[in-house]
Design an enzyme around this catalytic site. Structure first.
Site, PDB file in Angstrom:
ATOM      1  N   HIS A 213       0.837  -1.200   0.000  1.00 12.10           N
ATOM      2  CA  HIS A 213       0.000   0.000   0.000  1.00 12.10           C
ATOM      3  C   HIS A 213       0.869   1.247   0.000  1.00 12.10           C
ATOM      4  CE1 HIS A 213      -3.969  -1.749   0.288  1.00 12.10           C
ATOM      5  NE2 HIS A 213      -3.465  -2.654   1.084  1.00 12.10           N
ATOM      6  N   LYS A 649     -14.132   4.782   6.275  1.00 14.35           N
ATOM      7  CA  LYS A 649     -14.394   5.787   5.237  1.00 14.35           C
ATOM      8  C   LYS A 649     -15.875   5.803   4.854  1.00 14.35           C
ATOM      9  CE  LYS A 649     -13.184   6.687   0.424  1.00 14.35           C
ATOM     10  NZ  LYS A 649     -14.290   5.977  -0.208  1.00 14.35           N
TER      11      LYS A 649
END
Length: 989
Positions: A213, A649
């Site tokens: 990532h 999120k």
């Protein structure tokens, strides 16, 4: 015995040791002892008191907070850097010292508005070229602070060990609670038996999954320099260091700093997945290859000292896996060919590393039949080796054969790799002619069986001390890493599999799978899983004009079907929404010969990410457990991945946490009711907003009851890989925390939330989620505000990952990945993604609700851990710095200006609500305590960077899209500012 929850795992902060240097009689760092050989006296001049005053600017307030030895290290490194910059560019040096002085003044007094205004004025006046130079020096300086902190943390642990009581069960591991030494002591005091403790440890399965990532902003070349600096600082702490040796160490530090300043810190192109995989392999080669067997050797000694038990030689309670080169979700660059190449490369590196091990063993095990005997099993094994010059030295006879097999393995793999890199040179070091009858090493047992046979022979014939040398380390490495270094997970979005099955059913004339309801899909998939006939041939689909994206998905299965099962881990399905999503992947594996019967089927791991998916997950599992082919294939063991970042999120921090708790709790019960052993795979990032926790030990203990049970799989992402495994000592500490936390959890009596607490959390979750979504989803002002007030649109120039920032190129916030979403808010020091919705959820209108929330904080570890983590992230926010971004970047329209004020008011209200729940007057708790010292050190660097970054963003946006040299310089300066803030925040993605 000393205990401390101050986990060094995420290296977010370190224990404060303000008086330890003098009390422990540790000699001060020779800051004035600097070599002239490199710089003609420049370094020495830089560290004299009259020269460093302008470079260090340590106020008296900071001196009282920061450990003297740490401060000395930082001042020394800063002085070296400053001397280099001063010589090359006096103007940049002068701007740096001015900005840092104002930064120090504001760190000592955050209400010092004059210091902030001065930084803003300097940032406004700075030229593009000077901005680049200043951002470079601040970014490097923060990396040097990190080097000093890494070293200091280990120094503190070592000091504590040196002052430990001689009467305690002293072993080689740190005597802290969040480590095996402290944990074993606690378990023995709780009257658990040594046999019971060892049994639980042997049953333990911890796996750390390294991912690519994109939150590690430093280039690997520079990472090596920073790691070397930390190691040289350790050398300088040695009391027996000779003057010349000190000079050499200082020379080396200065050389690395000078080399860093001279280097181009900016990635000029995006890394390929293969390059990302090489970085992951490098962590194993350079750190973990030695750290794992060293830790296991220490763990064995600790077990003997604490409970009188030993670790079996092939027992490895903690292992590693990887996503790099197998994570296809939203990354078109990870093709089937890339996956094949990465697995080949991993096997190649493993073969070369084990060849080095065997070369060492060949030297060590020169045991001759003239002077020693061998076990019958060893005699039999040696007799199977037909060609060897070692007739009497039978261990060498077997090792020699294994070396030849490894050489043949290396040659075979490199021949395969030439498909991808035609110019690759062969790695064979000896002629292979005459060894056609020698097999390659293809699986772990090819090495493990002979190595254990040699070990047992040595022990049984009186040479146990020889057996417990390098041979044990090799066996443990093999148990931990296998012959592929790490098993590779494959990840793909569920939609890709649906489209593939749909193409197959249409080709077969069965209609459109995509249009079927869930029951029809399950029935079709279950029937095909029970059938042995193949559904299709790949070539027939190619000839039939099937969509190229579908063929690409199918070729992934064709590719992975070629590998030994040991090379592969889990097949992770992102955005799983139904039971058919899991069955579809099982069927596609079966079509390419990967079944549970032949042992080649990868375990299929659904990833539940959004709030709805988490809520539906227990029902999906219950449905799967009614499908006979599925139950028969999994053989009583199932893995489920819980997404922390995307759920936060989607719904905000509190709602996501509660959904994760309830979902795991219910899934665990569904599994238990069906006699299924369930392992949760935790997809966490470095930040609080993405599920990260700077005190892993506490986090593990606060997990929902019956959801770990000795099985813990978790991702380590981006910059956290370096912070947790960047050096052997830090890696050993990380391994110790993971091992001890999961062991302790097996014995902890968890606090079960009462029905009233559950209802309270339902209310908190509902209110906080509504508040979060009202702003992020429903407010039309939010997207323009987000993109103007943060560097989100500019993150693409970083080139820090091979994967696009969005799953769908034209999508909005909903398609933005959780990493850039969090990264952007961290840059402005608002950290909105980690706390938005929290204030409203924790501000009940009813006084009884407030009393209950306070009771939950005091009595429920899970809830307290969440509140303390949010306290930590709130302590890192900066109202005035974030407002400066608004002032410079956001359109001066009434709507957007009002929204900025509303957001900052929510920050103030959230701070108040968290303090009301915890009962503190200011932010407290273990996480905030960990941050006190590190924050004071970093803010003098961070504040100036933020001020300059905001000006750079303003100027770049005013320039539009025009290409020019000034634009290039400003973009480089912006990249360096982003890098610097990432290093200062330590967990930005």
């Amino acid at each position: 015995m000393k205990f401390g929850f101050a986990s060094s795992l995420l290296l977010l902060a370190f224990q404060a040791t303000a008086t330890s240097a003098n009390q422990n009689n540790v000699p001060a760092k020779p800051t004035a002892f600097l070599p002239k050989s490199l710089t003609g006296g420049a370094v020495a001049a830089a560290t004299k008191k009259d020269s460093t005053k302008v470079e260090t600017h340590m106020s008296q307030d900071l001196n009282q907070i920061v450990d003297k030895d740490l401060k000395d290290d930082i001042e020394m490194l800063s002085a070296m850097l400053a001397s280099i910059v001063k010589k090359e560019n006096p103007k940049v040096y002068d701007l740096y010292t001015q900005l840092r002085k104002h930064g120090v003044d504001r760190a000592a007094d955050p209400n010092n508005t004059q210091a902030l205004e001065a930084m803003k004025k300097l940032s406004y006046d700075i030229s593009p070229a000077d901005a680049l130079g200043v951002m470079r020096i601040f970014s490097i300086a923060l990396n040097l602070v990190n080097c000093a902190e890494v070293h200091h943390r280990l120094r503190v642990l070592r000091r504590d060990e040196l002052t430990a009581s001689e009467s305690s069960n002293v072993g080689p591991l740190p005597q802290v609670e969040d480590g095996m030494c402290g944990t074993l002591d606690i378990l023995m005091k709780e009257k658990h038996t040594p046999d019971e403790i060892l049994q639980k440890l042997m049953e333990q399965k911890v796996e750390i999954v390294i991912t690519a990532h994109p939150t590690e902003v430093n280039r690997k070349t520079l990472l090596r320099k920073f790691r070397n600096i930390s190691q040289r600082l350790s050398d300088l702490d040695r009391e027996d260091l000779l003057p010349y040796e000190k000079s050499v160490a200082m020379d080396e530090i200065f050389r690395d700093i000078a080399g860093t300043w001279a280097a181009d810190e900016i990635r000029r192109s995006k890394p390929t997945p293969q390059q990302e995989a090489t970085g992951g392999i490098a962590v194993i080669e350079t750190v973990l290859w030695d750290a794992v067997p060293t830790y296991l050797r220490k763990l064995n000694a600790q077990l003997k000292a604490s409970i009188g038990k030993e670790l079996p030689i092939d027992a490895v309670p903690i292992k590693f896996a990887s996503w790099i080169g197998g994570d296809r979700d939203g990354n078109p660059n990870v093709t089937p060919e890339v996956t094949l190449e990465v697995v080949y490369e991993q096997r190649l590196r493993a073969a070369k590393l084990f060849l080095k091990d065997l070369n060492k063993l060949y030297d060590e095990l020169a045991v001759s039949s003239q002077n020693a005997s061998f076990s019958p099993e060893m005699e039999e094994l040696a007799a199977t080796v037909k060609k060897s010059f070692d007739d009497m030295e039978k261990y060498r006879r077997v090792i020699g054969n294994l070396r030849i097999r490894l050489l043949k393995t290396i040659d075979s793999i490199q021949t395969g790799l030439k498909t991808f890199a035609p110019n690759l040179e062969s790695g064979s070091h000896v002629p292979l002619e005459g060894f056609d009858d020698v097999d390659v090493i293809s699986k772990k047992d090819d090495l493990m069986i002979p190595l254990k046979t040699m070990y047992n022979s040595l022990v049984s014939t009186g040479y146990e001390s020889v057996a417990n040398g390098s041979l044990v380390d090799s066996i443990r490495r093999l148990a931990a890493f296998g012959t592929s270094l790490v098993p590779l997970d494959i990840r793909e979005e569920s939609t890709a599999h649906k489209l593939a099955i749909d193409a197959i059913t249409q080709y077969l004339g069965l209609g459109s799978y995509a249009s079927w309801n869930e029951e029809t899909k399950i029935n079709f998939l279950a029937n095909e899983l029970s059938s042995k006939r193949p559904l299709f041939k790949l070539k027939d689909l190619e000839d039939n004009g099937v969509d190229p994206s579908v063929l690409k998905t199918l070729r992934v299965f064709e590719t992975i079907s070629q590998f030994e099962s040991e090379c592969l881990g889990a097949y992770v399905i992102s955005q799983t929404t139904s039971a058919s999503d899991i069955l579809a992947v099982m069927l596609l594996q079966q079509q390419f010969g990967m079944t549970s019967t032949n042992g080649k089927m990868m375990r299929v791991t659904p990833l539940f990410e959004t709030l709805n998916d988490l809520n539906n997950a227990p029902e999906i599992l219950a449905t799967l457990f009614k499908v006979s082919p599925y139950v028969g294939a999994v053989k009583g063991k199932v893995e489920v991945m819980v997404g922390y970042s995307d759920s936060a999120k989607d719904a905000g921090r509190l709602a996501a946490c509660w959904a994760q708790y309830i979902s795991q709790e219910k899934m665990a019960k569904v599994a238990a009711d069906n006699n299924i052993e369930l392992t949760f795979f935790h997809g966490k990032g470095g930040t609080v907003g993405r599920g990260g926790n700077p005190a892993l030990y506490r986090a593990v203990l606060s997990h929902p009851p019956n959801t770990i049970n000795g099985r813990f799989r978790v991702t380590e992402q981006g910059e956290m890989v370096r912070q947790n495994f960047g050096s052997p000592d830090i890696a050993e500490r990380t391994l110790d925390i993971y091992t001890s936390a999961v062991l302790r959890e097996r014995f902890v009596e968890h606090v079960e939330p009462s029905e009233s607490w559950r209802k309270q959390m339902d209310r908190v979750s509902e209110v906080s989620c509504a508040d979060y979504r009202k702003l992020v989803r429903d407010d039309p002002r939010f997207v323009p505000y987000f993109r103007q007030a943060t560097p989100e649109l500019e993150l693409g120039i970083l080139n820090i990952g091979s994967r696009p920032a969005k799953r769908k190129p034209k999508g909005g916030i909903e398609s933005l990945r959780a990493i850039p979403w969090t990264f952007a808010w961290a840059q402005t020091r608002l950290n909105l993604s980690a706390w938005l919705g929290v204030g409203e959820g924790l501000s009940p209108k009813n006084e009884n609700d407030m009393k209950e929330l306070r009771e939950m904080y005091k009595k429920w570890p899970w809830f307290r851990e969440i509140i303390d983590l949010i306290s930590m992230i709130l302590s890192k926010t900066d109202y005035s710095i974030s407002k400066n971004y608004d002032d410079l970047l956001v359109d001066k329209t009434k709507d957007l200006l009002e929204l900025g004020e509303e957001v900052r008011q929510k920050l103030v209200d959230t701070r108040t609500s968290v303090l009301n729940i915890s009962g503190n007057k200011e932010f407290a708790g273990p996480h905030v305590q960990l941050l006190t010292e590190t924050t004071k050190i970093r803010t003098p660097y961070l504040d100036p960077i933020n001020c300059v970054q905001a000006e750079l963003l303003k100027e770049l946006r005013l320039m539009g899209e025009e290409e020019s040299e000034i634009r290039r310089i400003r973009e480089d300066a912006l990249v360096m500012s982003i890098n610097g803030i990432s290093q200062g925040m330590r967990n930005s993605g």
